[in-house]
Each structure stands twice: as structure tokens, then as C-alpha cells.
Design a protein around this motif. Structure first.
Motif, short mmCIF file in Angstrom:
data_model
loop_
_atom_site.label_atom_id
_atom_site.label_comp_id
_atom_site.label_asym_id
_atom_site.label_seq_id
_atom_site.Cartn_x
_atom_site.Cartn_y
_atom_site.Cartn_z
N ALA A 1 8.47 86.77 67.71
CA ALA A 1 6.96 86.38 67.33
C ALA A 1 7.27 85.54 66.11
O ALA A 1 6.51 84.74 65.61
N GLU A 2 8.11 86.29 65.16
CA GLU A 2 8.22 85.78 63.80
C GLU A 2 8.76 84.35 63.94
O GLU A 2 8.18 83.48 63.02
N ASN A 3 9.63 84.15 64.64
CA ASN A 3 10.33 82.75 64.61
C ASN A 3 9.22 81.61 65.26
O ASN A 3 9.46 80.67 64.91
N VAL A 4 8.62 82.16 66.40
CA VAL A 4 7.52 81.25 66.87
C VAL A 4 6.55 81.05 65.76
O VAL A 4 6.18 79.79 65.54
N GLU A 5 6.14 81.94 64.90
CA GLU A 5 5.01 81.59 64.16
C GLU A 5 5.74 80.81 62.97
O GLU A 5 5.01 79.93 62.61
N GLN A 6 6.83 80.93 62.51
CA GLN A 6 7.42 80.00 61.37
C GLN A 6 7.60 78.74 61.91
O GLN A 6 7.11 77.74 61.40
N HIS A 7 7.84 78.56 63.35
CA HIS A 7 8.05 77.31 63.89
C HIS A 7 6.56 76.54 64.17
O HIS A 7 6.46 75.27 63.73
N LEU A 8 5.71 77.18 64.39
CA LEU A 8 4.19 76.89 64.48
C LEU A 8 3.65 76.31 63.14
O LEU A 8 2.95 75.28 63.01
N GLN A 9 3.97 77.20 62.16
CA GLN A 9 3.64 76.58 60.72
C GLN A 9 4.21 75.27 60.45
O GLN A 9 3.56 74.66 59.61
N GLU A 10 5.68 75.23 60.66
CA GLU A 10 6.55 73.98 60.35
C GLU A 10 5.71 72.83 60.99
O GLU A 10 5.67 71.76 60.57
N LEU A 11 5.28 72.90 62.47
CA LEU A 11 4.77 71.81 63.04
C LEU A 11 3.37 71.60 62.63
O LEU A 11 2.97 70.43 62.47
N GLU A 12 2.40 72.49 62.32
CA GLU A 12 1.26 72.26 61.69
C GLU A 12 1.65 71.55 60.53
O GLU A 12 0.65 70.59 60.06
N LYS A 13 2.30 71.91 59.28
CA LYS A 13 2.39 71.20 58.23
C LYS A 13 2.91 69.53 58.29
O LYS A 13 2.55 68.77 58.06
N ALA A 14 3.79 69.38 59.48
CA ALA A 14 4.22 68.20 59.76
C ALA A 14 3.14 67.30 60.42
O ALA A 14 2.98 65.98 60.14
N ASP A 15 2.21 67.99 61.15
CA ASP A 15 0.98 67.32 61.58
C ASP A 15 0.22 66.81 60.59
O ASP A 15 -0.44 65.89 60.58
N TYR A 16 -0.17 67.81 59.73
CA TYR A 16 -1.05 67.43 58.36
C TYR A 16 -0.36 66.38 57.62
O TYR A 16 -1.20 65.51 57.38
N GLU A 17 0.85 66.53 57.47
CA GLU A 17 1.39 65.23 56.66
C GLU A 17 1.39 64.06 57.28
O GLU A 17 1.11 62.88 56.56
N ARG A 18 1.40 63.87 58.69
CA ARG A 18 1.39 62.77 59.39
C ARG A 18 -0.02 62.13 59.39
O ARG A 18 0.02 61.01 59.06
N LEU A 19 -1.12 62.90 59.46
CA LEU A 19 -2.17 62.77 59.44
C LEU A 19 -2.72 62.18 57.80
O LEU A 19 -3.33 61.04 57.71
N TYR A 20 -2.02 62.77 56.96
CA TYR A 20 -2.77 62.45 55.61
C TYR A 20 -2.04 60.84 55.17
O TYR A 20 -2.74 60.31 54.56
N TYR A 21 -0.57 60.91 55.64
CA TYR A 21 -0.19 59.52 55.42
C TYR A 21 -0.56 58.39 56.26
O TYR A 21 -0.77 57.22 55.61
N SER A 22 -0.84 58.74 57.27
CA SER A 22 -1.75 57.53 58.22
C SER A 22 -2.98 57.13 57.72
O SER A 22 -3.30 56.05 58.01
N GLN A 23 -3.84 58.08 57.14
CA GLN A 23 -4.86 57.61 56.41
C GLN A 23 -4.75 56.50 55.27
O GLN A 23 -5.67 55.78 54.86
N GLU A 24 -3.49 56.64 54.67
CA GLU A 24 -3.23 55.86 53.45
C GLU A 24 -2.85 54.63 53.98
O GLU A 24 -2.95 53.43 53.21
N GLN A 25 -2.58 54.23 55.13
CA GLN A 25 -2.01 52.90 55.60
C GLN A 25 -2.98 51.90 55.51
O GLN A 25 -4.29 51.95 56.14
N THR A 26 -2.86 50.66 55.01
CA THR A 26 -3.76 49.59 55.19
C THR A 26 -3.44 48.56 56.50
O THR A 26 -1.89 48.61 56.56
#
Length: 77
Positions: free
Chosen positions: A14-39
């Protein structure tokens, strides 16, 4: 190497799954954040827009708004 093995043994699945989900969430947030800056250039937008479909959708929305307007006028009477 033994320290890594011991550490992974002490983590539950469960801890490994939780850690993996947090890493995916962070990657999704970064992808969304940087995609909004594209012109996009006008050419890029023109290539991505289906002009015929957009025209059809606008015509349908105009028809809908006209029918809605007539319904509202009838409602007042």
C-alpha cells in the motif's frame, strides 16, 4: 544494496502504491502547468481546427438559441 532491499521489504504494498500515485499526480500537474504556458502560432491553430465542423456547431448553436428565445417569449405570454 542490502540497505535498499531492507527498506523495500519494510514498505508495505500500500505504501509503494501510494508513493507511485503521488509521483504520477506530480507528473500530471507538471504536464498541465507547462502545457498552459505554451503559445500557439496562427498556423498551428489553423491546422488543429476543423473549420467545417466548427461552422456546423455554430449553426446548430444559433438554431438552438433562436428556438430558446422563442420559447422564452412564449413563456411570458
Amino acid at each position: 544494496m542490502n540497505d535498499k532491499k531492507k527498506k523495500s521489504d519494510t514498505n508495505s504494498s500500500a505504501e509503494n502504491v501510494e508513493q507511485h500515485l503521488q509521483e504520477l499526480e506530480k507528473a500530471d500537474y507538471e504536464r498541465l502547468y507547462y502545457s498552459q504556458e505554451q503559445t500557439f502560432s496562427a498556423d498551428e491553430l489553423a491546422r488543429s481546427i476543423n473549420e467545417q465542423r466548427l461552422t456546423e456547431l455554430m449553426a446548430k448553436s444559433d438554431e438552438f438559441l433562436k428556438s430558446l428565445n422563442s420559447e422564452l417569449e412564449d413563456f411570458d405570454d
